[in-house]
Enzyme design. Structure first.
Site, PDB file in Angstrom:
ATOM      1  N   HIS A  26      34.832  23.260  51.013  1.00 10.35           N
ATOM      2  CA  HIS A  26      36.111  23.505  50.339  1.00 10.35           C
ATOM      3  C   HIS A  26      36.091  22.834  48.973  1.00 10.35           C
ATOM      4  O   HIS A  26      35.514  21.758  48.806  1.00 10.35           O
ATOM      5  CB  HIS A  26      37.266  22.961  51.193  1.00 10.35           C
ATOM      6  CG  HIS A  26      38.593  23.453  50.709  1.00 10.35           C
ATOM      7  ND1 HIS A  26      39.233  22.886  49.629  1.00 10.35           N
ATOM      8  CD2 HIS A  26      39.389  24.465  51.129  1.00 10.35           C
ATOM      9  CE1 HIS A  26      40.367  23.542  49.419  1.00 10.35           C
ATOM     10  NE2 HIS A  26      40.481  24.507  50.316  1.00 10.35           N
TER      11      HIS A  26
ATOM     12  N   GLY B  83      46.847  26.301  45.625  1.00 12.90           N
ATOM     13  CA  GLY B  83      48.040  25.466  45.558  1.00 12.90           C
ATOM     14  C   GLY B  83      48.807  25.584  44.253  1.00 12.90           C
ATOM     15  O   GLY B  83      49.689  24.784  43.963  1.00 12.90           O
TER      16      GLY B  83
ATOM     17  N   SER C 168      46.766  30.574  47.165  1.00 15.24           N
ATOM     18  CA  SER C 168      48.154  31.002  47.012  1.00 15.24           C
ATOM     19  C   SER C 168      48.476  32.317  47.722  1.00 15.24           C
ATOM     20  O   SER C 168      49.304  33.101  47.253  1.00 15.24           O
ATOM     21  CB  SER C 168      48.548  31.075  45.525  1.00 15.24           C
ATOM     22  OG  SER C 168      48.463  29.785  44.943  1.00 15.24           O
TER      23      SER C 168
ATOM     24  N   GLU D 132      37.505  31.233  47.245  1.00 15.99           N
ATOM     25  CA  GLU D 132      38.746  30.573  46.820  1.00 15.99           C
ATOM     26  C   GLU D 132      38.610  30.136  45.361  1.00 15.99           C
ATOM     27  O   GLU D 132      37.997  29.095  45.075  1.00 15.99           O
ATOM     28  CB  GLU D 132      39.012  29.330  47.683  1.00 15.99           C
ATOM     29  CG  GLU D 132      39.192  29.619  49.152  1.00 15.99           C
ATOM     30  CD  GLU D 132      40.028  28.555  49.854  1.00 15.99           C
ATOM     31  OE1 GLU D 132      40.988  28.925  50.530  1.00 15.99           O
ATOM     32  OE2 GLU D 132      39.735  27.355  49.702  1.00 15.99           O
TER      33      GLU D 132
ATOM     34  N   ASN E  18      44.407  26.633  56.970  1.00 22.90           N
ATOM     35  CA  ASN E  18      43.854  25.330  56.587  1.00 22.90           C
ATOM     36  C   ASN E  18      45.042  24.403  56.302  1.00 22.90           C
ATOM     37  O   ASN E  18      45.641  24.474  55.236  1.00 22.90           O
ATOM     38  CB  ASN E  18      42.968  25.480  55.344  1.00 22.90           C
ATOM     39  CG  ASN E  18      42.435  24.138  54.869  1.00 22.90           C
ATOM     40  OD1 ASN E  18      42.593  23.116  55.554  1.00 22.90           O
ATOM     41  ND2 ASN E  18      41.791  24.135  53.710  1.00 22.90           N
TER      42      ASN E  18
ATOM     43  N   LYS F 101      44.937  21.351  55.775  1.00 21.51           N
ATOM     44  CA  LYS F 101      44.554  20.216  54.907  1.00 21.51           C
ATOM     45  C   LYS F 101      45.095  18.918  55.525  1.00 21.51           C
ATOM     46  O   LYS F 101      45.144  18.817  56.751  1.00 21.51           O
ATOM     47  CB  LYS F 101      45.044  20.450  53.473  1.00 21.51           C
ATOM     48  CG  LYS F 101      44.636  21.839  52.962  1.00 21.51           C
ATOM     49  CD  LYS F 101      44.814  22.036  51.491  1.00 21.51           C
ATOM     50  CE  LYS F 101      44.350  23.440  51.103  1.00 21.51           C
ATOM     51  NZ  LYS F 101      44.394  23.701  49.673  1.00 21.51           N
TER      52      LYS F 101
ATOM     53  N   GLU G   8      38.186  21.170  47.469  1.00 21.32           N
ATOM     54  CA  GLU G   8      38.715  19.794  47.453  1.00 21.32           C
ATOM     55  C   GLU G   8      37.635  18.807  47.887  1.00 21.32           C
ATOM     56  O   GLU G   8      37.575  17.689  47.379  1.00 21.32           O
ATOM     57  CB  GLU G   8      39.969  19.715  48.341  1.00 21.32           C
ATOM     58  CG  GLU G   8      41.157  20.407  47.683  1.00 21.32           C
ATOM     59  CD  GLU G   8      42.142  21.059  48.635  1.00 21.32           C
ATOM     60  OE1 GLU G   8      42.151  20.719  49.827  1.00 21.32           O
ATOM     61  OE2 GLU G   8      42.912  21.934  48.163  1.00 21.32           O
TER      62      GLU G   8
HETATM   63  P1  13P Z   1      46.918  27.468  49.107  1.00 16.12           P
HETATM   64  O1  13P Z   1      47.114  28.653  50.021  1.00 16.12           O
HETATM   65  O2  13P Z   1      47.914  26.377  49.317  1.00 16.12           O
HETATM   66  O3  13P Z   1      46.759  27.882  47.686  1.00 16.12           O
HETATM   67  O4  13P Z   1      45.506  26.806  49.545  1.00 16.12           O
HETATM   68  C1  13P Z   1      44.399  27.615  49.644  1.00 16.12           C
HETATM   69  C2  13P Z   1      43.316  26.827  50.262  1.00 16.12           C
HETATM   70  O5  13P Z   1      42.778  25.906  49.664  1.00 16.12           O
HETATM   71  C3  13P Z   1      42.926  27.163  51.643  1.00 16.12           C
HETATM   72  O6  13P Z   1      41.742  26.537  51.989  1.00 16.12           O
END
Ligand code: 13P
Length: 257
Positions: free
Chosen positions: A99, A177, A216, A171, A10, A12, A101
């Protein structure tokens, strides 16, 4: 029967043409274990470029392309939105939905996510349905309640049998992150809860539905996470922007029993 494992990148709101090219070049040289699928999910403007790059490198039959969102309607006056048909025109096979976010920043509700899952399925796209609890919810021992509340509207909308064509990504919001990965044991416990929750409705479907871990994940911790019985790969954010690291993670994924 082995369950399918998936490692999905992903990106993003990151990456561009250079990363598309670099990723294709790297993926052309990796070896994957049996029943592992790799999906790369760039931003909308780069889907077409990724598709062309996969074709050019003869990767199109081996690796899949995913989008990071889809609109729940077919077409019309929805400025700034992207339809399932448009994604398919770019050879997209998967779509990340729900997601955290999108849930937190863009206020997508579980009902809206359920409509998007339905739209994706009706158009032959495989949803990667993201669910996860916040840190406060985990501290308050609400994890299972929150996950159930995120899954139930989707089950109500499309039915449990549709989960034969859905990938779940667990997640934990506090691990995204932040560098704070869930411990493998903690992740396994939650994945097991998710599978049990599905199994109460259909044991056969629950055995088949891939449940990915995200938050992460990196080249160092992926092996131990992927070794857990109910973790069927990962949804990778930051580490998927580094082609070298991402390919290490892909190679570590195992098809699970
Ligand atoms: P990170 O791997 O940067 O923590 O992000 C995870 C994520 O949100 C994947 O969709």
């Amino acid at each position: 029967m082995k369950r399918q494992s998936i490692v999905a990148a992903n990106w993003k709101m990151n990456g561009g043409f250079a990363l598309v090219e670099e990723m294709s070049e790297r993926l052309a040289h990796i070896s994957l274990q049996e029943s592992v699928n790799v999906v790369v999910c760039p931003s909308f403007p780069f889907l077409s470029a990724l598709s062309h790059s996969f074709i050019q490198h003869e990767l199109a039959d081996t690796f899949a392309i995913g989008a990071q969102n889809v609109n729940e309607f077919d077409s019309g006056a929805y400025t700034g939105e992207v339809s399932a048909d448009m994604l398919k025109a770019c050879n997209v096979q998967y779509v990340i939905l729900g997601h955290s976010e999108r849930r937190s920043i863009y206020k997508e509700t579980s009902t809206q996510v359920a409509h998007k899952v339905k739209q994706a399925l009706e158009n032959g796209l495989t949803p990667i349905l993201c669910i996860g609890e916040s840190e406060a919810e985990r501290m308050a021992e609400q994890t299972e309640t929150v996950l159930a509340a995120q899954l139930q509207p989707v089950i109500d909308e499309v039915g449990i049998s549709a989960f034969a064509n859905i990938v779940i990504a667990y997640e934990p919001v506090w691990a995204i992150g932040t560098g704070k990965t869930a411990s493998p044991a903690m992740a396994q416990e939650t994945h097991q809860f998710i599978r049990t929750f599905l199994a109460e409705l259909d044991a056969n479907i629950a055995q088949k539905t891939p449940v990915l871990y995200g938050g992460s994940v990196n080249a160092k911790n992926c092996e131990e996470l992927f070794a857990q019985a109910d973790i069927d790969g990962g949804l990778i954010g930051g580490a998927s922007l580094k082609a070298d690291e991402f390919t290490v993670i892909c190679s570590a994924a195992k098809g699970t029993n």
